[in-house]
Design a protein around this motif. Structure first.
Motif, short mmCIF file in Angstrom:
data_model
loop_
_atom_site.label_atom_id
_atom_site.label_comp_id
_atom_site.label_asym_id
_atom_site.label_seq_id
_atom_site.Cartn_x
_atom_site.Cartn_y
_atom_site.Cartn_z
N LEU A 147 52.53 55.60 -14.88
CA LEU A 147 53.34 56.20 -14.26
C LEU A 147 53.12 57.69 -14.10
CD1 LEU A 147 56.59 54.53 -16.27
CD2 LEU A 147 55.93 54.27 -13.75
N SER A 148 52.72 58.33 -15.24
CA SER A 148 52.35 59.83 -14.76
C SER A 148 51.30 59.82 -13.58
CB SER A 148 51.77 60.46 -16.19
OG SER A 148 52.56 60.40 -17.16
N PHE A 149 50.59 58.99 -13.50
CA PHE A 149 49.57 59.13 -12.42
C PHE A 149 50.25 58.82 -11.05
CE2 PHE A 149 46.94 56.67 -9.24
CZ PHE A 149 45.91 57.61 -9.19
N VAL A 150 51.34 57.85 -10.85
CA VAL A 150 51.86 57.66 -9.84
C VAL A 150 52.73 58.85 -9.55
CG1 VAL A 150 53.92 56.10 -8.73
CG2 VAL A 150 51.92 55.23 -10.02
N LEU A 151 53.54 59.38 -10.43
CA LEU A 151 54.33 60.63 -10.28
C LEU A 151 53.59 61.78 -9.85
CD1 LEU A 151 56.81 60.32 -13.16
CD2 LEU A 151 57.46 59.98 -10.61
N ALA A 152 52.16 61.77 -10.31
CA ALA A 152 51.33 63.07 -9.87
C ALA A 152 50.83 62.97 -8.47
CB ALA A 152 50.13 63.03 -10.93
N ARG A 153 50.81 61.49 -8.20
CA ARG A 153 50.22 61.34 -6.72
C ARG A 153 51.30 61.66 -5.80
NH1 ARG A 153 45.35 61.78 -5.71
NH2 ARG A 153 45.60 60.60 -3.71
N MET A 154 52.67 61.68 -6.15
CA MET A 154 53.52 61.63 -5.38
C MET A 154 53.96 63.25 -5.18
SD MET A 154 55.90 58.38 -6.41
CE MET A 154 57.31 58.71 -5.10
N SER A 155 53.56 64.07 -6.05
CA SER A 155 53.97 65.27 -6.05
C SER A 155 52.98 66.17 -5.27
CB SER A 155 54.17 65.96 -7.51
OG SER A 155 54.98 65.23 -8.37
N ALA B 283 53.90 49.92 -9.65
CA ALA B 283 54.03 51.20 -8.83
C ALA B 283 52.74 52.02 -8.48
CB ALA B 283 54.62 52.12 -10.00
N CYS B 284 51.60 51.57 -9.26
CA CYS B 284 50.36 52.14 -8.78
C CYS B 284 49.77 51.35 -7.55
CB CYS B 284 49.52 51.90 -10.02
SG CYS B 284 49.53 52.98 -11.28
N VAL B 285 50.01 50.20 -7.62
CA VAL B 285 49.72 49.26 -6.37
C VAL B 285 50.55 49.84 -5.04
CG1 VAL B 285 49.73 47.00 -5.20
CG2 VAL B 285 48.88 47.18 -7.81
N TYR C 257 49.06 52.82 -4.13
CA TYR C 257 47.80 52.89 -3.24
C TYR C 257 47.96 52.42 -1.97
CZ TYR C 257 43.42 50.81 -2.02
OH TYR C 257 42.22 50.44 -1.23
N MET C 258 48.80 51.37 -1.75
CA MET C 258 49.30 50.68 -0.39
C MET C 258 49.76 51.94 0.65
SD MET C 258 50.49 46.93 -1.55
CE MET C 258 51.50 46.99 -0.30
N ARG C 259 50.63 52.79 0.09
CA ARG C 259 51.45 53.75 0.82
C ARG C 259 50.23 54.73 1.18
NH1 ARG C 259 53.77 58.79 -0.17
NH2 ARG C 259 53.10 58.63 -2.45
N ASP D 232 46.44 56.95 5.26
CA ASP D 232 45.13 57.42 5.67
C ASP D 232 44.73 56.57 7.08
OD1 ASP D 232 44.82 58.91 3.70
OD2 ASP D 232 43.80 57.34 2.24
N LEU D 233 45.32 55.58 7.47
CA LEU D 233 45.01 55.28 8.73
C LEU D 233 45.66 55.37 9.73
CD1 LEU D 233 45.30 51.13 7.59
CD2 LEU D 233 43.07 52.62 8.08
#
Length: 106
Positions: A18-26, A92-94, A97-99, A104-105
Motif C-alpha cells: 500500500l505504501s508503494f501504491v501511494l508513493a506511485r500516485m504521489s 491495488a498494485c495491479v 500497474y495497469m493505470r 505510457d501507451l
C-alpha cells in the motif's frame, strides 16, 4: 509462534504494498509522506495490536485492557482479515500497474 510471525509478515507486506501504491500516485515527497504515514500508523499502531493481542485464540478474555478482546473476531479470523488486506493491497498494485502502463501507451 510461527503462525503469528507469518501473520505479522503478511500485515507488513500489505503495508509495504500500500505504501508503494501511494508513493506511485504521489507527485512529490511531501504528498507521499502525507498519505503513507497515516496508513502505516493505522495498520501498525491501531490494527496490529487489535489483531495480534490474542491471535488464533479465544478473544473473550475477562479483565483484559483491550476493548477489542470481547469476541468481535472469531478464532482464526485473523487469517481471513490479513488475507483480505493482502489481497486488496495486491489488487491495488495491479491496478496501479495497469493505470501506469495505460498512461505510457498514450
Amino acid at each position: 509462534m510461527a503462525a503469528r510471525i507469518a501473520l505479522m509478515a503478511g500485515l507488513g507486506l500489505a503495508t509495504g504494498l500500500l505504501s508503494f501504491v501511494l508513493a506511485r500516485m504521489s507527485s512529490g515527497y511531501v504528498g507521499m509522506l502525507l498519505r503513507v504515514v497515516p496508513v502505516c500508523a493505522g495498520l501498525g499502531w491501531l490494527l496490529a495490536p487489535m489483531l495480534f493481542d490474542h491471535a488464533l485464540c479465544e478473544r473473550a478474555v475477562s479483565g483484559s485492557a483491550s476493548p477489542f478482546s470481547t469476541g468481535w473476531l472469531p478464532v482464526g479470523g485473523e487469517l481471513a482479515f490479513i488475507a483480505a488486506i493482502v489481497m486488496a493491497a495486491i489488487a491495488a498494485c495491479v491496478f496501479t500497474y495497469m493505470r501506469e502502463s495505460w498512461h505510457d501507451l498514450r
